[in-house]
Design an enzyme around this catalytic site. Structure first.
Site, PDB file in Angstrom:
ATOM      1  N   GLY A   1      14.078  10.452  33.604  1.00 45.31           N
ATOM      2  CA  GLY A   1      15.317  10.890  33.666  1.00 45.31           C
ATOM      3  C   GLY A   1      15.410  12.404  33.390  1.00 45.31           C
ATOM      4  N   ASP A   2      14.403  12.931  33.050  1.00 45.56           N
ATOM      5  CA  ASP A   2      14.348  14.439  32.494  1.00 45.56           C
ATOM      6  C   ASP A   2      14.501  15.359  33.865  1.00 45.56           C
ATOM      7  OD1 ASP A   2      14.497  14.040  29.968  1.00 45.56           O
ATOM      8  OD2 ASP A   2      12.335  14.606  29.505  1.00 45.56           O
TER       9      ASP A   2
ATOM     10  N   ASN B   1      16.371   2.034  29.081  1.00 44.84           N
ATOM     11  CA  ASN B   1      16.425   2.357  30.483  1.00 44.84           C
ATOM     12  C   ASN B   1      15.073   1.990  31.303  1.00 44.84           C
ATOM     13  OD1 ASN B   1      15.247   4.273  28.603  1.00 44.84           O
ATOM     14  ND2 ASN B   1      14.981   5.912  30.332  1.00 44.84           N
TER      15      ASN B   1
ATOM     16  N   LYS C   1      17.949  35.761  26.203  1.00 39.98           N
ATOM     17  CA  LYS C   1      16.655  34.981  26.517  1.00 39.98           C
ATOM     18  C   LYS C   1      16.926  34.261  27.528  1.00 39.98           C
ATOM     19  CE  LYS C   1      18.213  30.991  23.418  1.00 39.98           C
ATOM     20  NZ  LYS C   1      18.154  30.281  22.281  1.00 39.98           N
TER      21      LYS C   1
ATOM     22  N   LYS D   1      14.063   3.756  39.079  1.00 36.88           N
ATOM     23  CA  LYS D   1      12.946   3.127  38.409  1.00 36.88           C
ATOM     24  C   LYS D   1      12.491   1.968  39.105  1.00 36.88           C
ATOM     25  CE  LYS D   1      13.128   5.896  34.193  1.00 36.88           C
ATOM     26  NZ  LYS D   1      13.153   5.837  32.619  1.00 36.88           N
TER      27      LYS D   1
ATOM     28  N   ASP E   1       7.358   5.816  31.826  1.00 39.21           N
ATOM     29  CA  ASP E   1       8.355   6.720  31.339  1.00 39.21           C
ATOM     30  C   ASP E   1       7.903   7.890  30.785  1.00 39.21           C
ATOM     31  OD1 ASP E   1      11.074   7.551  30.589  1.00 39.21           O
ATOM     32  OD2 ASP E   1      10.903   6.604  28.443  1.00 39.21           O
ATOM     33  N   LYS E   2       8.768   9.086  30.481  1.00 33.19           N
ATOM     34  CA  LYS E   2       8.113  10.313  29.811  1.00 33.19           C
ATOM     35  C   LYS E   2       8.564  10.202  28.563  1.00 33.19           C
ATOM     36  CE  LYS E   2       9.890  14.254  30.007  1.00 33.19           C
ATOM     37  NZ  LYS E   2       9.901  14.719  28.452  1.00 33.19           N
ATOM     38  N   THR E   3       9.734  10.540  28.040  1.00 33.57           N
ATOM     39  CA  THR E   3      10.275  10.807  27.027  1.00 33.57           C
ATOM     40  C   THR E   3       9.993   9.618  25.986  1.00 33.57           C
ATOM     41  OG1 THR E   3      11.919  12.125  27.692  1.00 33.57           O
ATOM     42  CG2 THR E   3      12.288  11.311  25.585  1.00 33.57           C
TER      43      THR E   3
END
Length: 1453
Positions: free
Chosen positions: A704-705, A946, A588, A923, A420-422
């Site tokens: 999930g990002d 998750n 921006k 996943k 996972d990342k986060t």
């Protein structure tokens, strides 16, 4: 507890219809119908209640289910059958309890361990099921446990409560029925998201009586695992209303910033979307266990063959000899009918029974003690993990835990990691690190001598205490920005005003007038927080105004319009009017978008400097944004707003007209500068990934990002590098698009490798190390270069590094007969090689050595000079290669049966794979795809609910004790506190466990074959009567006392290299991935070694004693003397063998080895010499009484011991010395290196650290810009503009002057979350055949033919004329291009990421980046514009990025 117990045996234990990769709905249910507040109506459908069960056993099922699982081990089943046979007295020569007791110990030990693990799951389930919720019932609120919540119940939730089940929102405390949720347990995102009630139910409010009378009927889809989809209708008062995912709160979410909320339960318990994505708890077994099952089957067949031989020979002997001596050797009349006949019938019965007798006698070829010892070793290996202080995290006060003891050696064989990342790779914390204002860069700290300071924890930060609104957690180190802010430089003030005004952040007042920001994305929060700490404080907002405080003075701006963000525009703007009547537009967004919209008259020096700073920020791994503004005439704004209103009323072309008006007003901006935000990684993530990649472990990130966020993190943590040949992006939304992209990627890879990879690759085939090495050898065969003078120099001093960077000590194999450590005089190539020969040595260019022939890597693949290569970490992974990025929509099609094989083949050829926007079930599907088709060990690591599904699916699941709860930890096999501990878990503990277990098994099979087969040889001299050659007492003690502790000591303490070398040289991990330490070949060798040993152990004493007599002339050729001599020789030889096998000696090793011999000697003296005869008179040992001293005084006994020892151990010693001297393994070389004096070792190459400092990041990232830092989605600005987020505007403005008795202490809730739409980023493609086109041509290009590609490393047009390289003959840096496929998209706006690999020397056209900008000096830091600067490619002058060949070069990331 009674309720939990009833659920365990009642509804809770009902069979669950789990979803899997191919099934997303509950079988048999097509549509769900339910009524609110009507349990009687809903009960007829037998919907699942809210009780959850993640445990495997209960009180009644534990024993039978656990025994069933344990008897799946073939060995356990084998011993069960054997024990049953031993109850038959006619065939049993050994008592039944000799097998029953060890079998019971094994089963009990495993059962206790499994039971303990399941108790932890029960406790977790009990904690969740016993949570309290408030149910609306009979006009009042009643407390109810979660487990007793039913479908159709209406629940009242309060702020910070977890959602108990999947609910349809009815009403909330916020305006328009909005509520805010955190979905970290579902998708890993900590950003808040909004859900809303239907307008028709919002009026129910907080009136319990009205809610209790609500009788709406819901028709919706059946339970499924789709987190992003929900369809149905609510029939209320006879009128149907559509409901969607925006009205649904899912179990696992957390209610945030919402005081209360009511919802009706739609799906509960195991039918909730979270639980249907969680996967099923399965019984995990290691590959070694499965291999042992195969070996056991082979050994059983071997045992049956021996027994058949003995049975046949028994029949022959009885017919030829035995039946004539029945008076002396009488047949058992209770089983042999009519023994006086002495015929074939009687002999057949005797032979048949003898078959089972030999089964029992020779069963020790598969000893029960093997499994007892294996369980003990695994338990101790788990303790090593639990007690490892190096994996203890002080901040979290958490240590590593082995939650299971059955998978330790599997940790040493991992080939694929799914992460996972986060929360796993990142902390999900954004910090404002740097910025560029008016061409001046801020954020770097320099010494008085102009040297850049690496910022770490000890670097003093600026004191912002002078600002009463400052935050203690905000850190900034460059004092020049504070000075320029205090000096009120116009551009600096405009910069901070822009950050304070142009955002969608909502303020929140806490107790004590504490101001907190609720941001839709952490990027927005970081920018607004930075402005706040520098004195530009955003205080409040209404739909029509924004209030900020500047240096203690309030400034109120009228908001004329908010131009909201979307993933096509990649920017947001706000039009405001100050008190003086001036109207300004602040904007921006993505740098390439803003740079195209600035005023053409903008100073080229300002633009060039800003682009330089953007490149530098991106090389530091930061997320960048550009900021700009302009003043607007009031008359124009009024006219523009009028046209905007008309465009919004257009029913057919609204979006096109609005976009056109937005582009119109957002042009000709004044460039202010850029911001740089760091998405903080977990500690040492880049180093950990580099180590794991160097260990031949492929890492797939499943997050999930959105795509762009994942790519940015991929570069930050070095999953993606600028040295990669290509980074492929699969973003097709239809099956056809995905198919085209997959095939195109395959074609490009085949073209890049100059051979059809997919025609020869077979996923089902075994991973053959030899084949792999041969392929590599053939690729590099044509590039063999070895100068004779270098070879001669290395012969003279093998420890000196060669001019090519090779340390001779570490070059692999030499020809037989020549020492690899001292001499090399071989002539001619010798192509014997092994996996250890594939390790490039410290300070060397990667090579492949075939004994005496060293093949350097092809020159075109050597991207850095030798001098530079020496400075690099030799254990860093190869950076050349491919990477793949795929989003969730495309993954749906890629995982279909007809594409999954192609997707897997492509993914397995990548250095790294990033899957974005994936659901928890996706996943698990990706993990399962690799697990099913690749004969490789998979490991999943995550920290949230998750991630539970993929953690359960992989061979090994690792949970991280993170901020998202303990669900991942509870479902995992191992838990750690930080991702960085994964390298130690695998490279040290995993590798040691596999190494020790392999040596243990090799030795165990050897010693037991040596022990058992002597019975077989003796049967030829005992009339095939199943007579044992050893005393039964010694047989019982052999595996229990004489040989158990030495092999356990080796399995617990042994190591080939220490932990420092295991981490410093991760390539030591590779043998485990290919089962090189224990496989069929090694097992067969152990078996033959045991067979040969048993022959020598039996026949040498037999020959020595055959006609031997003692000094008094008595015959020594008796059974006791042969049995004692043979067993003594056995004990001495197997003990000597383990001494040779032990590589790491401890005090305990010495004690158990010498103690085992001493214990044997003491035991036989006590039994056969000291113990009174009456105690052993009725045992077999009585015939051997007095044999010890008789044997010790005999020269034949000592001669037998000497001969057996020499014949069996001396060849082993010579063989090992030969291979160690001529063909040493990688570990052998490292051990020799470690034992050498430090001055003789040559240059030590420790594990090179990769601190995320500006210098190292710049050198490794070149100028690849992150591009765009937004992580929120479209629509939030519209909620602000319409006032849906504001319940009490005056409360926001003056919280201290307004209060309400019903709202005391309750802060207004003002935050909305990002949606699920990923931001689109496009980057230019380097294509030598494409030609630049004009901007108008680009805009006129059909959207149907817009190609999609991603480029890393771009050095192409357009450039200003004075920097353009007009000489086509001069080469440019190579561009890396991905698959290009057409895709239908509304509109593309490119984001460009030019990059220069830091290790590639600048080419001859580098001068086009040089310009005389030296007079643009605005800080102590020298601008990297000097032509003589050589620090990095980022210092070769400003980098210009614009809209480049859009019709050929764009892609959606």
């Amino acid at each position: 507890m009674a309720e939990i117990f009833s659920n365990c045996f009642g509804n809770g234990s009902k069979k669950r219809n789990n979803s899997n990769s191919s099934q997303s709905e509950i079988v048999g249910e097509q549509e769900r119908v339910l009524k609110a507040n009507d349990r009687t109506f809903n009960a007829q459908f037998k919907y699942a209640d809210n009780y959850i069960k993640t445990s495997k056993y209960n009180v009644l099922t534990f024993i039978p289910k656990n025994l069933f699982e344990q008897f799946q081990r073939l060995a356990n089943f084998y011993f069960l059958v054997l024990m049953i046979l031993q109850f038959i007295p006619w065939i049993s020569s050994i008592v039944w309890y000799s097998t029953a007791i060890p079998l019971f110990i094994v089963l009990a030990f495993s059962a206790i361990k499994d039971g303990y693990d399941d108790i932890q799951r029960h406790r977790s389930d009990s904690q969740v099921n016993s949570r309290i919720s408030y149910i609306v019932r009979n006009g009042r609120l009643e407390e109810e446990k979660w487990m007793n919540v039913k479908v159709g119940d209406i629940i009242r939730m309060e702020n910070e409560h977890f959602i108990a089940a999947d609910l349809l929102v009815l009403s909330s405390s916020e305006p328009h029925g909005l509520c805010y949720i955190e979905t970290a347990e579902l998708d890993g995102e900590t950003n808040l998201k909004t859900r809303s009630a239907l307008p028709e139910t919002v009026s129910l409010g907080d009136i319990v009586r009205d809610i209790s009378n609500f009788d709406g009927q819901i028709h919706c889809e059946a339970p499924n695992n789709r987190l992003d989809r929900f369809e149905g209708k609510l029939t209320y008062k006879g009128t149907p209303y559509p409901i969607s995912n925006e009205n649904l709160l899912l179990r696992g979410c957390r209610l945030r910033n919402t005081r209360w909320c009511y919802g009706v339960v739609v799906f509960a318990g195991r039918e909730s979307k979270l639980m249907m994505n969680s996967g099923k708890t399965t019984f995990k077994r290691t590959s070694l266990d499965r291999f042992l099952n195969i070996l056991i089957m082979g050994i059983v067949l071997f045992l049956i063959a021996m027994c058949l031989i003995c049975t046949i020979l028994c029949g022959v002997w009885e017919w030829v000899t035995g039946r004539h001596f029945t008076d002396y050797l009488e047949w058992d009349r209770t089983i042999v009918p009519n023994p006086e006949e002495k015929g074939s019938r009687q002999i057949a019965i005797i032979s048949f029974l003898m078959f089972f007798s030999y089964i029992i006698l020779l069963n020790t070829v598969v000893p029960i003690s093997l499994y007892v010892s294996v369980e003990i070793l695994r338990f101790v290996h788990s303790l090593w993990i639990n007690f490892d202080t190096e994996m203890y995290d002080e901040k979290m006060d958490t240590s590593a835990r082995a939650r299971t003891t059955t998978l330790n050696e599997e940790l040493g064989q991992v080939q694929y990691i799914f992460s996972d990342k986060t929360g796993t790779l990142t902390q999900n914390i954004m910090t404002f690190n740097k910025c560029s204002i008016n061409g001046r860069s801020y954020g770097d700290v320099y010494t008085p001598r102009g040297e850049q300071v690496d910022i770490d924890e000890n670097t003093p930060s600026i004191d912002f205490s002078y600002n009463r609104w400052s935050e203690a957690t905000f850190k900034f180190y460059d004092k020049t920005l504070v000075d320029d802010t205090k000096r009120k430089i116009t551009e600096v003030e405009q910069f901070w005003r822009l950050l304070a005004l142009c955002h969608t952040v909502m303020p929140e007042r806490k107790a004590g007038s504490q101001l907190e920001y609720q941001a839709q994305s952490p990027d927005e929060a970081a920018l607004t927080s930075a402005a706040r700490n520098f004195g530009f404080v955003f205080k409040s907002r209404t739909p029509q105004s924004i209030t900020i405080e500047v240096n203690g003075k309030e400034e109120i701006y009228e908001v004329l319009h908010l131009l909201d963000f979307d993933n096509v525009r990649k920017r947001m703007s706000v039009i405001v009017k100050d008190r003086k009547g001036k109207i300004k537009l602040y904007c921006k967004g993505a740098d390439t978008i803003i740079l195209e919209m600035i005023n053409p008259n903008t100073s080229s020096l300002l633009k060039d400097a800003t682009v330089k700073h953007l490149d530098k920020f991106a090389s530091d791994g930061l997320r960048t944004l550009c900021v700009a503004y302009k003043e607007i005439e009031e008359s124009y704004v009024r006219e523009w707003l009028k046209r905007l209103k008309e465009a919004n009323l257009d029913r057919y072309n609204k979006d096109e007209k609005v976009d056109k008006l937005y582009e119109e007003i957002e042009k000709d901006l004044n460039l202010l500068g850029a911001t740089a935000i760091e998405d903080k990684l977990q500690d040492q993530v880049p180093q950990t990934i580099a180590k794991l990649a160097a260990a031949n472990i492929k890492i797939w990130v499943l997050t999930g990002d959105k795509t762009e966020t994942a790519i940015n993190i991929g570069y930050s943590c070095r999953l993606l590098t600028e040295d990669m040949k290509e980074i492929f992006v699969i973003d097709g939304k239809t099956e056809e698009e995905v198919e085209v992209q997959l095939k195109d990627i395959r074609r490009r890879i085949e073209r890049g490798t100059s051979q059809p990879l997919f025609d020869t690759m077979s996923i089902d085939s075994d991973d053959s190390v030899k084949r792999y090495i041969e392929e590599q050898y053939q690729i590099l065969k044509t590039h063999r270069e070895r100068e004779e003078e270098i070879a001669n120099k290395n012969r003279d001093n093998p420890n000196l590094p060669s001019p090519t960077g090779h340390i001779r000590l570490f070059e692999p194999t030499n020809a037989p007969g020549n020492s690899a450590f001292y001499d090399n005089t071989s002539r001619g190539p010798n192509y014997n090689y092994n996996i250890a020969q594939f390790h490039s040595e410290p300070g060397s260019i990667p090579t492949i050595t075939t004994n005496d022939v060293v093949l350097p890597k092809p020159k075109e693949q050597q991207q850095v000079p030798v001098e530079q290569s020496r400075e690099e970490d030799p254990n860093l992974p190869p950076q050349e290669g491919f990477a793949l990025v795929i989003n969730g929509n495309s993954l749906v099609h890629a995982l279909k049966p007809k594409f999954e094989r192609m997707f897997l083949e492509i993914g397995c050829l990548m250095i790294s794979v990033i899957c974005c926007r994936v659901t928890p079930l996706q996943k698990a599907q990706v993990v399962d795809l690799v697990k099913r088709n690749k004969k490789a060990v998979t490991l999943s690591v995550g920290d949230g609910a998750n991630d539970v599904s993929m953690i359960k699916t992989a061979h090994i699941g690792v949970g991280i004790s993170g901020q998202e709860g303990m669900q991942a930890v509870l479902a995992s096999d191992f838990s750690i506190a930080q991702f960085r501990f994964l390298q130690r878990l695998l490279l040290v503990h995993g590798r040691w466990s596999y190494f020790r277990m392999s040596k243990f098994l090799r030795y165990f099979f050897y010693k037991n074959f040596s022990f058992t087969l002597t019975h077989f040889w003796y049967s030829f001299f005992s009339g095939y009567s199943a007579q044992t050659i050893y005393d039964p007492v010694l047989i019982s003690c052999y595996n229990l006392f004489f040989t158990s502790l030495p092999v356990l000591a080796m399995g617990i303490f042994d190591q080939d290299v220490n932990e420092e070398y295991s981490l410093a040289y991760p390539k030591l991990y590779i043998p485990g991935q290919y089962n090189l330490f224990f496989n069929m070949r090694i097992f067969i060798y152990s078996v033959f070694h045991g067979i040969a040993s048993s022959l020598i152990i039996f026949f040498v004493p037999y020959g020595a004693l055959f006609e031997a007599t003692d000094h008094s002339g008595r015959d020594m050729n008796d059974y006791p003397m042969l049995a004692f001599t043979t067993f003594s020789a056995l004990v001495v030889v197997v003990t000597g063998q383990i001494m040779l096998d032990t590589a790491y000696w401890t005090v305990f090793t010495y004690v158990v080895l010498l103690g085992s011999l001493a214990f044997y000697l003491g035991l036989v003296i006590i039994i056969y010499e000291v113990m009174p005869v009456k105690f052993i008179a009725n045992t077999v040992a009585s015939m051997s009484y007095g044999v010890v001293f008789r044997a010790l005084s005999s020269s034949q006994f000592w001669f037998s011991l000497l001969m057996v020892t020499v014949v069996l151990l001396l060849p082993i010693m010579l063989n090992r010395f030969f291979w160690f001297d001529t063909h040493p393994s990688y570990a052998d070389r490292l051990r020799v290196r470690h034992k050498l004096p430090k001055d003789a070792r040559g240059k030590e190459v420790p594990s090179k650290q990769l601190p995320r400092t500006a210098v190292t990041r710049r050198s490794r990232r070149g100028s690849l810009r992150s591009g765009y830092a937004f992580s929120h989605s479209q629509g939030f600005g519209e909620l602000i503009a319409k006032g849906k987020l504001f319940k009490n505007i005056e409360h926001l403005r003056m919280p201290s002057n307004r209060s309400s008795p019903t709202k005391k202490g309750l802060a207004p809730i003002i935050e909305t979350p990002p949606g699920l739409i990923a931001a689109v980023a496009t980057v230019p493609q380097s294509n030598q055949q494409s030609r630049p086109t004009s901007r108008d041509e680009s805009r006129s290009q059909s959207v149907m033919s817009t190609p999609h590609s991603i480029i890393v490393n771009q050095d192409d047009e357009p450039l200003p004329s004075f920097l353009r390289n007009d000489n086509p003959s001069k080469p440019a840096h190579p561009g890396y291009t991905s698959a290009t496929v057409p895709r239908q998209t509304p509109r593309e706006v490119p984001t460009h990421f030019p990059a220069y690999p830091p290790n590639i020397p600048p080419t001859s056209n580098a001068h086009r980046r040089q310009s005389n900008h030296d007079h643009v000096i605005s800080s102590p830091m020298p601008l990297p514009a000097s032509s003589n600067s050589s620090t990095s490619s980022a210092s070769q002058g400003p980098r210009f990025v614009g809209r480049q060949r859009r019709q050929h070069l764009e892609t959606e990331v």
